[in-house]
Design a protein around this motif. Structure first.
Motif, PDB file in Angstrom:
ATOM      1  N   LYS A  85     -12.577 -22.215   6.687  1.00  0.00           N
ATOM      2  CA  LYS A  85     -12.813 -22.040   5.251  1.00  0.00           C
ATOM      3  C   LYS A  85     -11.558 -22.463   4.490  1.00  0.00           C
ATOM      4  CE  LYS A  85     -15.581 -17.898   6.253  1.00  0.00           C
ATOM      5  NZ  LYS A  85     -15.172 -17.799   7.696  1.00  0.00           N
ATOM      6  N   SER A  97     -14.234 -24.692  -1.231  1.00  0.00           N
ATOM      7  CA  SER A  97     -14.390 -24.265  -2.620  1.00  0.00           C
ATOM      8  C   SER A  97     -13.103 -24.568  -3.380  1.00  0.00           C
ATOM      9  CB  SER A  97     -14.705 -22.769  -2.693  1.00  0.00           C
ATOM     10  OG  SER A  97     -15.148 -22.411  -3.978  1.00  0.00           O
ATOM     11  N   MET A 142     -14.469 -12.341   2.733  1.00  0.00           N
ATOM     12  CA  MET A 142     -14.940 -13.385   3.644  1.00  0.00           C
ATOM     13  C   MET A 142     -15.358 -12.800   4.999  1.00  0.00           C
ATOM     14  SD  MET A 142     -12.348 -16.556   3.030  1.00  0.00           S
ATOM     15  CE  MET A 142     -11.899 -17.079   1.371  1.00  0.00           C
ATOM     16  N   GLU A 146     -16.075 -24.818   5.188  1.00  0.00           N
ATOM     17  CA  GLU A 146     -16.622 -24.260   3.953  1.00  0.00           C
ATOM     18  C   GLU A 146     -15.569 -24.507   2.877  1.00  0.00           C
ATOM     19  OE1 GLU A 146     -19.510 -22.890   3.461  1.00  0.00           O
ATOM     20  OE2 GLU A 146     -20.267 -22.245   5.407  1.00  0.00           O
ATOM     21  N   ASP A 154     -20.008 -17.984  -3.833  1.00  0.00           N
ATOM     22  CA  ASP A 154     -20.563 -16.644  -4.025  1.00  0.00           C
ATOM     23  C   ASP A 154     -19.514 -15.574  -3.733  1.00  0.00           C
ATOM     24  OD1 ASP A 154     -23.012 -17.572  -4.823  1.00  0.00           O
ATOM     25  OD2 ASP A 154     -23.981 -17.324  -2.868  1.00  0.00           O
ATOM     26  N   VAL A 155     -18.712 -15.791  -2.694  1.00  0.00           N
ATOM     27  CA  VAL A 155     -17.639 -14.852  -2.361  1.00  0.00           C
ATOM     28  C   VAL A 155     -16.658 -14.737  -3.521  1.00  0.00           C
ATOM     29  CG1 VAL A 155     -15.576 -14.556  -0.922  1.00  0.00           C
ATOM     30  CG2 VAL A 155     -17.773 -15.052   0.146  1.00  0.00           C
ATOM     31  N   SER A 185     -19.200 -25.331  -1.286  1.00  0.00           N
ATOM     32  CA  SER A 185     -19.863 -24.326  -0.453  1.00  0.00           C
ATOM     33  C   SER A 185     -20.484 -23.220  -1.294  1.00  0.00           C
ATOM     34  CB  SER A 185     -18.836 -23.726   0.514  1.00  0.00           C
ATOM     35  OG  SER A 185     -19.325 -22.542   1.100  1.00  0.00           O
ATOM     36  N   GLU A 186     -21.787 -23.046  -1.171  1.00  0.00           N
ATOM     37  CA  GLU A 186     -22.455 -21.947  -1.874  1.00  0.00           C
ATOM     38  C   GLU A 186     -21.928 -20.610  -1.383  1.00  0.00           C
ATOM     39  OE1 GLU A 186     -26.681 -22.128  -1.768  1.00  0.00           O
ATOM     40  OE2 GLU A 186     -26.771 -24.206  -2.481  1.00  0.00           O
ATOM     41  N   TYR A 187     -21.687 -20.518  -0.082  1.00  0.00           N
ATOM     42  CA  TYR A 187     -21.184 -19.263   0.490  1.00  0.00           C
ATOM     43  C   TYR A 187     -19.843 -18.880  -0.122  1.00  0.00           C
ATOM     44  CZ  TYR A 187     -18.425 -16.410   3.684  1.00  0.00           C
ATOM     45  OH  TYR A 187     -17.583 -15.450   4.202  1.00  0.00           O
ATOM     46  N   SER A 194     -24.775 -30.391  -0.319  1.00  0.00           N
ATOM     47  CA  SER A 194     -24.485 -28.960  -0.200  1.00  0.00           C
ATOM     48  C   SER A 194     -23.011 -28.667  -0.483  1.00  0.00           C
ATOM     49  CB  SER A 194     -24.844 -28.467   1.206  1.00  0.00           C
ATOM     50  OG  SER A 194     -24.125 -29.206   2.168  1.00  0.00           O
TER      51      SER A 194
END
Length: 271
Positions: free
Chosen positions: A108, A227, A271, A225, A165-166, A160-162, A157
């Motif tokens: 990440k 961001s 995370m 991932e 969101d975090v 990172s959507e994950y 994608s």
């Protein structure tokens, strides 16, 4: 096509022989945000000027260190000092810190930067989570390193959507206002003209800066991932009545360092 594994094989081997652990998270610290690394007492630091073949960062606010720290039982690589096109470097040089992260096994990555505000509802000191990038003026260089097909196929994608969101959850829990928007990349070295900013606004850009987008694409291509968080340090040309300067960037980043630290640390915890 430039193969970064071949180009930086010796650097990766040198670093790999001395690091205390393999990090799972990487955070790249943008202009004026490098002080975040000072919040960790127990850290293993590698000055990049001691790594043979590592390009030198020449920009104020980018010291040039790789820090290995542990926080909330997570192993983290902090990159304090990135490399930019406007320093005269090639894309393959600018990607080196993210390449190191990928070769160390990072899963990440959060890229941070100082950016100019294009959205007139933003004010200096705002933090903006990137929802998308505009990078048409760097596509040729990225294709030379990543391959054109890879760039296009990976866009769907991304970011990172994950991770996004975090970060939004972290902002909510810490009660930190967090904007979202589109980041437009400019090579530099000069700041944008008012006409260029007007064009960016018509393309629905919210912020403009001289880093991050190529790092984000490459990190995503390497399976991380990915961001990005921008600190809006000034309003862009034609919006601000003040003459733009790097000192303004540093000064505003200093004012927001507390909420930036809280946001990143809470994000790591979640995370």
């Amino acid at each position: 096509m430039i193969n970064l594994k071949d180009k930086y094989k010796n650097i990766i081997e040198n670093i790999g022989g001395i690091i205390p652990f393999k990090p799972e998270i990487c955070i790249v610290l943008g202009s004026g945000l490098g002080g975040f690394a000072d919040n960790f007492v127990n850290k293993f630091t590698i000055p990049t000027n001691e790594i043979p073949g590592y390009p030198k960062s020449t920009v104020e606010g980018h010291k040039g260190y790789l820090h290995f720290v542990e926080y909330n039982n997570k192993k983290i690589l902090l990159v304090q000092g990135r490399l930019h096109f406007y320093e005269g470097y090639r894309l393959s040089d600018c990607l080196l810190p993210v390449h190191i992260a990928s070769q160390m096994g990072v899963e990440k990555i959060i890229l941070t930067n100082a950016a100019g505000g294009v959205n007139k509802y933003f004010i200096p000191g705002d933090l903006m989570l990137t929802s998308s990038f505009i990078s048409f003026n760097i596509k040729k260089e990225m294709a030379e390193v990543m391959g054109a097909g890879n760039i296009e196929s990976r866009n769907r994608s991304f970011p990172s959507e994950y991770l996004n969101d975090v970060i939004k959850r972290a902002a909510s829990e810490e009660m930190i206002p967090l904007k979202e928007g589109v980041y437009w990349f400019n090579k530099g070295p000069s700041y944008e003209t008012p006409a260029e900013i007007e064009m960016a606004a018509r393309m629905n850009c919210d912020a403009v800066g001289m880093s991050t987008v190529h790092e984000a694409y490459y990190a995503h291509l390497m399976g991380m991932e990915t961001s990005s968080i921008s600190c809006i340090t000034n309003m862009a040309a034609g919006i601000s009545q003040n003459k733009l300067s790097h000192q303004e960037v540093i000064d505003t980043a200093e004012l927001v360092k507390d909420k930036f630290e809280r946001l990143v640390k809470k994000s790591i915890e979640l995370m």
